[in-house]
Design an enzyme around this catalytic site. Structure first.
Site, PDB file in Angstrom:
ATOM      1  N   LYS A 172     -54.882 -43.266 -27.556  1.00  0.00           N
ATOM      2  CA  LYS A 172     -55.491 -43.539 -26.247  1.00  0.00           C
ATOM      3  C   LYS A 172     -56.907 -42.953 -26.292  1.00  0.00           C
ATOM      4  CE  LYS A 172     -56.541 -43.215 -21.762  1.00  0.00           C
ATOM      5  NZ  LYS A 172     -57.988 -42.967 -21.992  1.00  0.00           N
ATOM      6  N   GLU A 187     -55.982 -29.449 -28.264  1.00  0.00           N
ATOM      7  CA  GLU A 187     -57.296 -29.004 -28.745  1.00  0.00           C
ATOM      8  C   GLU A 187     -58.227 -29.107 -27.546  1.00  0.00           C
ATOM      9  OE1 GLU A 187     -57.473 -28.032 -31.872  1.00  0.00           O
ATOM     10  OE2 GLU A 187     -55.640 -28.918 -32.644  1.00  0.00           O
ATOM     11  N   CYS A 191     -67.394 -29.171 -28.155  1.00  0.00           N
ATOM     12  CA  CYS A 191     -66.469 -28.157 -27.648  1.00  0.00           C
ATOM     13  C   CYS A 191     -66.702 -26.770 -28.254  1.00  0.00           C
ATOM     14  CB  CYS A 191     -65.038 -28.601 -27.918  1.00  0.00           C
ATOM     15  SG  CYS A 191     -64.785 -29.042 -29.644  1.00  0.00           S
ATOM     16  N   GLU A 228     -67.396 -23.844 -19.099  1.00  0.00           N
ATOM     17  CA  GLU A 228     -67.906 -24.809 -20.073  1.00  0.00           C
ATOM     18  C   GLU A 228     -68.795 -25.830 -19.350  1.00  0.00           C
ATOM     19  OE1 GLU A 228     -65.038 -27.584 -21.807  1.00  0.00           O
ATOM     20  OE2 GLU A 228     -65.986 -27.318 -23.750  1.00  0.00           O
TER      21      GLU A 228
HETATM   22  P1  NAD Z   1     -60.811 -35.057 -20.437  1.00  0.00           P
HETATM   23  O1  NAD Z   1     -59.773 -34.006 -20.498  1.00  0.00           O
HETATM   24  O2  NAD Z   1     -61.353 -35.415 -19.108  1.00  0.00           O
HETATM   25  O3  NAD Z   1     -60.275 -36.429 -21.068  1.00  0.00           O
HETATM   26  C1  NAD Z   1     -59.735 -36.468 -22.347  1.00  0.00           C
HETATM   27  C2  NAD Z   1     -58.801 -37.648 -22.463  1.00  0.00           C
HETATM   28  O4  NAD Z   1     -57.717 -37.441 -21.560  1.00  0.00           O
HETATM   29  C3  NAD Z   1     -59.401 -38.998 -22.112  1.00  0.00           C
HETATM   30  O5  NAD Z   1     -58.914 -39.987 -22.986  1.00  0.00           O
HETATM   31  C4  NAD Z   1     -58.871 -39.247 -20.718  1.00  0.00           C
HETATM   32  O6  NAD Z   1     -58.765 -40.619 -20.406  1.00  0.00           O
HETATM   33  C5  NAD Z   1     -57.505 -38.611 -20.796  1.00  0.00           C
HETATM   34  N1  NAD Z   1     -56.916 -38.230 -19.514  1.00  0.00           N
HETATM   35  C6  NAD Z   1     -57.541 -37.959 -18.337  1.00  0.00           C
HETATM   36  N2  NAD Z   1     -56.636 -37.664 -17.386  1.00  0.00           N
HETATM   37  C7  NAD Z   1     -55.418 -37.718 -17.970  1.00  0.00           C
HETATM   38  C8  NAD Z   1     -54.098 -37.462 -17.522  1.00  0.00           C
HETATM   39  N3  NAD Z   1     -53.825 -37.131 -16.246  1.00  0.00           N
HETATM   40  N4  NAD Z   1     -53.091 -37.560 -18.407  1.00  0.00           N
HETATM   41  C9  NAD Z   1     -53.313 -37.884 -19.702  1.00  0.00           C
HETATM   42  N5  NAD Z   1     -54.549 -38.161 -20.174  1.00  0.00           N
HETATM   43  C10 NAD Z   1     -55.600 -38.063 -19.322  1.00  0.00           C
HETATM   44  O7  NAD Z   1     -61.931 -34.578 -21.455  1.00  0.00           O
HETATM   45  P2  NAD Z   1     -63.332 -35.238 -21.725  1.00  0.00           P
HETATM   46  O8  NAD Z   1     -64.191 -35.006 -20.529  1.00  0.00           O
HETATM   47  O9  NAD Z   1     -63.146 -36.622 -22.233  1.00  0.00           O
HETATM   48  O10 NAD Z   1     -63.842 -34.366 -22.977  1.00  0.00           O
HETATM   49  C11 NAD Z   1     -64.465 -33.151 -22.845  1.00  0.00           C
HETATM   50  C12 NAD Z   1     -63.514 -32.004 -23.101  1.00  0.00           C
HETATM   51  O11 NAD Z   1     -62.893 -32.145 -24.390  1.00  0.00           O
HETATM   52  C13 NAD Z   1     -64.243 -30.679 -23.155  1.00  0.00           C
HETATM   53  O12 NAD Z   1     -63.508 -29.702 -22.472  1.00  0.00           O
HETATM   54  C14 NAD Z   1     -64.280 -30.374 -24.655  1.00  0.00           C
HETATM   55  O13 NAD Z   1     -64.480 -29.019 -24.947  1.00  0.00           O
HETATM   56  C15 NAD Z   1     -62.971 -30.900 -25.106  1.00  0.00           C
HETATM   57  N6  NAD Z   1     -62.938 -31.137 -26.565  1.00  0.00           N
HETATM   58  C16 NAD Z   1     -62.214 -30.278 -27.377  1.00  0.00           C
HETATM   59  C17 NAD Z   1     -62.202 -30.468 -28.774  1.00  0.00           C
HETATM   60  C18 NAD Z   1     -61.438 -29.541 -29.709  1.00  0.00           C
HETATM   61  O14 NAD Z   1     -61.296 -29.875 -30.895  1.00  0.00           O
HETATM   62  N7  NAD Z   1     -60.964 -28.400 -29.262  1.00  0.00           N
HETATM   63  C19 NAD Z   1     -62.914 -31.522 -29.332  1.00  0.00           C
HETATM   64  C20 NAD Z   1     -63.639 -32.362 -28.483  1.00  0.00           C
HETATM   65  C21 NAD Z   1     -63.633 -32.168 -27.098  1.00  0.00           C
END
Ligand code: NAD
Length: 497
Positions: free
Chosen positions: A192, A267, A301, A400
């Site tokens: 997804k 993650e 991140c 963040e």
């Molecule tokens: P997000 O949590 O808003 O979304 C991530 C994914 O989750 C998307 O595909 C989104 O559609 C989905 N999603 C949203 N609501 C959901 C729900 N209720 N149930 C299941 N899935 C849902 O994150 P973002 O804004 O896309 O990305 C930024 C975040 O990702 C930051 O916090 C960043 O630090 C983190 N990140 C972490 C790593 C790591 O390796 N630790 C790597 C990249 C990004």
């Protein structure tokens, strides 16, 4: 899209985008929204619509999971000898490498990522896949155990259909980190991608079919987080779940998997620190930290967002950083001279501007103002780099931001620096900068996080585990042999003698 941008598009990218509407992909064929509902996909640099993706319902996502489970049971994927699976996956890696420029341009346009950086991401996907293929070839899945009075052994098996939810910042690279170990181990996957950045995942699924990966092994569900993402994380037939994204959504995914007793890997975000001692080469360290905070417009991140600088060099170091940040060329991600592209969408830009305001309202000093950046001919979501400074007890130093904003503060001793680094709920990645490698190693080991880097930031090497602790993640990590083992379950077999 203005003419200057359109003229840069490769013919293959134009052809791909000319489809206009993209559906999910499952079982080797399009998985369409039955209601016809879609989500706009925009170029973050021009702000203009470039495509639409299908907004799949929970039922349609569940259908993809059924297909992935059927493929696991019926297609020979799980039962193939590792060498044959590896050979097919090598074909995928080779084809992705051949199509690197095309995939990278799609990714660049979709995610706002500077084109050369997107090419690096695609190469990283290829390298990740090849790394895990090589690792899987040498794995002995059956181990005889020396146990008195018994004949005993363990055997490792793939789990089945594994779910993956990805964020928008490194869409293609993270797919590689996620699915490569699962696939080489014999699992099938349902991906997804984030609603803003789904195009490279769809391209990949179709490419996989072209190179002969069996139908149903790599599936993609498009749609919104609250519907498609939630449906995938709540599906009881997923055998393992992996989520990369924010801690807020990670908690929801963790709850759903906990309820269904499905193993989950999270993650999550970070608020990394860089500790700069007074024996560093100031010019070089400033250059590298400025490079890290502006890389992908700070939407990383594991970025160093808190810069802890020894008091003796603080003034000189901070003014060097201000000078360098002022010189960063902001522009469209496909522009030839662009060093820093847009952020992914307007919501993200407002988040960054909001933190600059809130941080200063709580007493942070502004060393470099940042704010909205204007790029000629483009009405995308641009910001300028910013530097705040002061006490770490500030919202901009605690939370963040996910933009090109660093927060500076001074320290006077090694102990004080370590204690400041560890004043956070997160635990993803920090770095320490010093010519004294004994001191650097000591500090690196005391900083509480999954990853510590010395005289560098954002370092990823295949074979070195990368993962977060505390609010930055749980359930394992990526990029190492442990990740491969996560995608194999153990059965022990015993016969009393
Ligand atoms: P997000 O949590 O808003 O979304 C991530 C994914 O989750 C998307 O595909 C989104 O559609 C989905 N999603 C949203 N609501 C959901 C729900 N209720 N149930 C299941 N899935 C849902 O994150 P973002 O804004 O896309 O990305 C930024 C975040 O990702 C930051 O916090 C960043 O630090 C983190 N990140 C972490 C790593 C790591 O390796 N630790 C790597 C990249 C990004």
């Amino acid at each position: 899209m203005n003419d200057a941008i359109t003229s840069k598009l490769l013919p293959e990218v134009r052809e791909f985008l000319s489809q206009g509407r993209f559906s999910g992909f499952a079982g080797g064929t399009d998985l369409r929204s039955s209601t016809g509902s879609g989500i706009d996909v925009n170029d973050p640099g021009s702000g203009e619509k470039i495509a639409e993706i299908d907004d799949l319902s929970a039922a349609e996502v569940n259908q993809a999971v059924e297909i992935a489970n059927d493929a696991f049971r019926q297609a020979s994927w799980a039962k193939l000898p590792a060498g044959e699976r590896g050979a097919l996956l090598h074909r995928l890696a080779d084809e992705v490498e051949r199509q690197k420029e095309v995939i990278a341009q799609i990714e660049s346009l979709d995610a706002g990522k500077v084109e050369s950086q997107a090419q690096g991401d695609v190469q990283n996907f290829v390298d990740t896949l090849r790394y895990f293929i090589a690792l899987s070839q040498s794995l002995s899945k059956r181990k005889t155990l020396a146990v008195a009075g018994h004949e005993a052994w363990t055997v490792q098996q793939p789990w089945g259909a594994c779910g993956f939810i990805f964020p928008w910042n490194f869409p293609f690279l993270l797919i590689g980190w996620g699915i490569a170990p699962a696939l080489v181990a014999g699992n099938t996957v349902v991906i997804k991608p984030a609603e803003d950045t789904s195009l490279s995942a769809i391209y990949l699924a179709k490419l996989a079919k072209r190179v002969g990966i069996p139908d149903g092994v790599i599936n993609v569900v498009t749609g919104r987080g609250e519907t498609a993402g939630a449906a995938l994380s709540e599906n009881k037939k997923i055998k393992r779940m992996s989520f990369t994204g924010s801690p807020e959504v990670g908690r929801l995914v963790g709850q759903a998997c906990g309820h269904n007793l499905i193993p989950v890997k999270l993650e999550l975000g970070g608020k990394g620190a860089a500790v700069v001692f007074n024996d560093v080469d100031l010019e070089d360290t400033a250059e590298k930290l400025v490079g890290a905070i502006t890389f992908h417009t700070g939407q990383v991140c594991c970025d160093a967002t808190r810069w802890l600088v020894h008091e003796n060099i603080y003034d000189e170091f901070s003014s060097l950083c201000v000078d360098k940040l002022k010189q960063v060329r902001v522009g469209h991600q496909l522009g030839d001279t662009t060093q820093m592209g847009p952020v992914v969408n307007e919501k993200q830009r407002q988040r960054i501007l909001g933190y600059l305001e809130k941080g200063q309202a709580e007493g942070a000093n502004c060393l470099l103002e940042g704010g909205v950046a204007n790029v000629d001919g483009c009405s995308g979501h641009y910001v300028k780099p910013a530097l705040l400074a002061g006490s770490l007890d500030n919202i901009a130093a605690r939370e963040e931001i996910f933009g090109p904003v660093a927060y500076l503060t001074k320290f006077s001793s090694e102990e004080e620096a370590i204690s400041m680094v560890n004043q956070t709920d997160y635990g993803l990645a920090n770095s320490v900068w010093s010519k004294d490698l004994d001191r650097a190693s000591r500090v690196a080991e005391e900083m509480i996080a999954g990853n510590s880097w010395i005289n560098a930031h954002n370092v990823f090497a295949h074979g070195v585990p990368y993962g977060g602790i505390n609010k930055s993640g749980m359930g394992g990590g990526v990029l190492s042999i442990e990740t491969l083992m996560d995608y194999l379950r153990n059965t022990s077999v015993v016969r009393p003698l």
